[in-house]
Design a protein around this motif. Structure first.
Motif, mmCIF file in Angstrom:
data_model
loop_
_atom_site.group_PDB
_atom_site.id
_atom_site.type_symbol
_atom_site.label_atom_id
_atom_site.label_comp_id
_atom_site.label_asym_id
_atom_site.label_seq_id
_atom_site.Cartn_x
_atom_site.Cartn_y
_atom_site.Cartn_z
ATOM 1 N N THR A 150 0.833 -1.208 0.000
ATOM 2 C CA THR A 150 0.000 0.000 0.000
ATOM 3 C C THR A 150 0.865 1.255 0.000
ATOM 4 O O THR A 150 0.629 2.193 -0.775
ATOM 5 C CB THR A 150 -0.936 0.010 1.223
ATOM 6 N N TRP A 151 1.881 1.284 0.864
ATOM 7 C CA TRP A 151 2.762 2.453 0.909
ATOM 8 C C TRP A 151 3.572 2.587 -0.371
ATOM 9 O O TRP A 151 3.836 3.699 -0.842
ATOM 10 C CB TRP A 151 3.672 2.394 2.135
ATOM 11 N N SER A 152 3.937 1.458 -0.968
ATOM 12 C CA SER A 152 4.651 1.505 -2.246
ATOM 13 C C SER A 152 3.746 2.079 -3.333
ATOM 14 O O SER A 152 4.189 2.876 -4.165
ATOM 15 C CB SER A 152 5.120 0.100 -2.643
ATOM 16 N N ALA A 162 10.069 1.840 5.744
ATOM 17 C CA ALA A 162 10.675 1.360 6.982
ATOM 18 C C ALA A 162 10.490 2.381 8.102
ATOM 19 O O ALA A 162 10.157 2.030 9.247
ATOM 20 C CB ALA A 162 12.164 1.075 6.754
ATOM 21 N N SER A 163 10.698 3.639 7.781
ATOM 22 C CA SER A 163 10.540 4.705 8.779
ATOM 23 C C SER A 163 9.084 4.831 9.232
ATOM 24 O O SER A 163 8.806 4.966 10.427
ATOM 25 C CB SER A 163 11.009 6.037 8.184
ATOM 26 N N LYS A 169 14.866 -1.623 6.922
ATOM 27 C CA LYS A 169 14.695 -1.738 5.481
ATOM 28 C C LYS A 169 14.752 -3.210 5.073
ATOM 29 O O LYS A 169 14.026 -3.639 4.173
ATOM 30 C CB LYS A 169 15.775 -0.954 4.744
ATOM 31 N N ARG A 170 15.594 -3.972 5.729
ATOM 32 C CA ARG A 170 15.711 -5.397 5.414
ATOM 33 C C ARG A 170 14.389 -6.127 5.645
ATOM 34 O O ARG A 170 13.993 -6.990 4.845
ATOM 35 C CB ARG A 170 16.814 -6.013 6.276
ATOM 36 N N HIS A 175 9.246 -8.473 3.376
ATOM 37 C CA HIS A 175 7.796 -8.518 3.136
ATOM 38 C C HIS A 175 7.468 -8.303 1.661
ATOM 39 O O HIS A 175 6.539 -8.923 1.131
ATOM 40 C CB HIS A 175 7.094 -7.475 4.000
ATOM 41 N N PHE A 176 8.228 -7.442 0.998
ATOM 42 C CA PHE A 176 8.042 -7.257 -0.444
ATOM 43 C C PHE A 176 8.287 -8.575 -1.186
ATOM 44 O O PHE A 176 7.522 -8.954 -2.078
ATOM 45 C CB PHE A 176 9.008 -6.197 -0.981
#
Length: 203
Positions: A150-152, A162-163, A169-170, A175-176
């Motif tokens: 959703t954020w992407s 991540a923030s 980020k990892r 999850h991606f």
């Protein structure tokens, strides 16, 4: 059985001639039969006369806007309600997108056009991905996978996601990757597009 692309007719309603020609060239190379209209009024006539399998329509056009085309089409021709209708537009304001979706638009692609993304959306719409009840049963995204997609879809990078979610980020990338696997696609962009087409996320 997947339809033969050579039999699929796509109507592109686009007043910018250069963009229209690029659409015609790219989609023709992908095997579609492409027709062009350069304003909304001609586009509406072409839809009613030729019954295309899918419509790509710019929003901001002279004579008749894309929103007006869809509104009039819905009013005068219920028999074409099954035809996927995708808006192409340089507009980025949320109000225009919401209005288009409320009128029944299937998707909304901003310019400059990423033709690989557009092709993925077209294929999804032609195969009725978004209308299949099997989606929620076969594709089980967990809450984190849904969040990162959703954020992407809202234009955020992995670092920004991540923030926002308070993750590394990892972990976001993990999850991606899981979402890509579940959706059976090779890139994040394709995962976002397919999830949106299947109504698994709503940007």
């Amino acid at each position: 059985m997947e339809a033969d692309k050579k039999t699929i007719k796509i109507l592109c309603i686009e007043d910018e001639e250069e963009t229209a020609k690029l659409l015609e060239e790219d989609l023709s190379e992908r095997g579609y039969e492409v027709a062009l209209a350069f304003n909304g009024q001609d586009g509406l006539k072409a839809i009613l006369n030729n019954s295309p399998d899918l419509v790509l329509c710019d929003i901001g056009m002279p004579v008749m806007s894309g929103l007006e085309v869809l509104e009039r089409l819905t009013a005068v021709s219920p028999r074409l309600m099954h035809v996927p209708f995708i808006f192409l537009t340089a507009l980025s304001d949320r109000d225009s997108e919401l209005k288009g979706r409320k009128l029944g638009a299937d998707d909304y692609v901003t310019k400059p056009i990423d033709f690989d993304v557009l092709a993925t959306i077209i294929e999804a719409r032609l195969s009725r991905v978004a209308r299949m009840d099997v989606w929620p049963k076969e594709v089980q995204l967990n809450p984190r996978e849904t969040e990162v997609l959703t954020w992407s879809a809202r234009g955020k990078t992995s670092d920004e996601i991540a923030s926002i979610l308070g993750l590394s980020k990892r972990t976001v990338d993990f999850h991606f990757d899981n979402a890509r696997t579940k959706l059976n696609v090779s890139t994040r962009t394709q995962a976002v597009v397919k999830a949106m087409a299947g109504r698994l996320i709503d940007a």
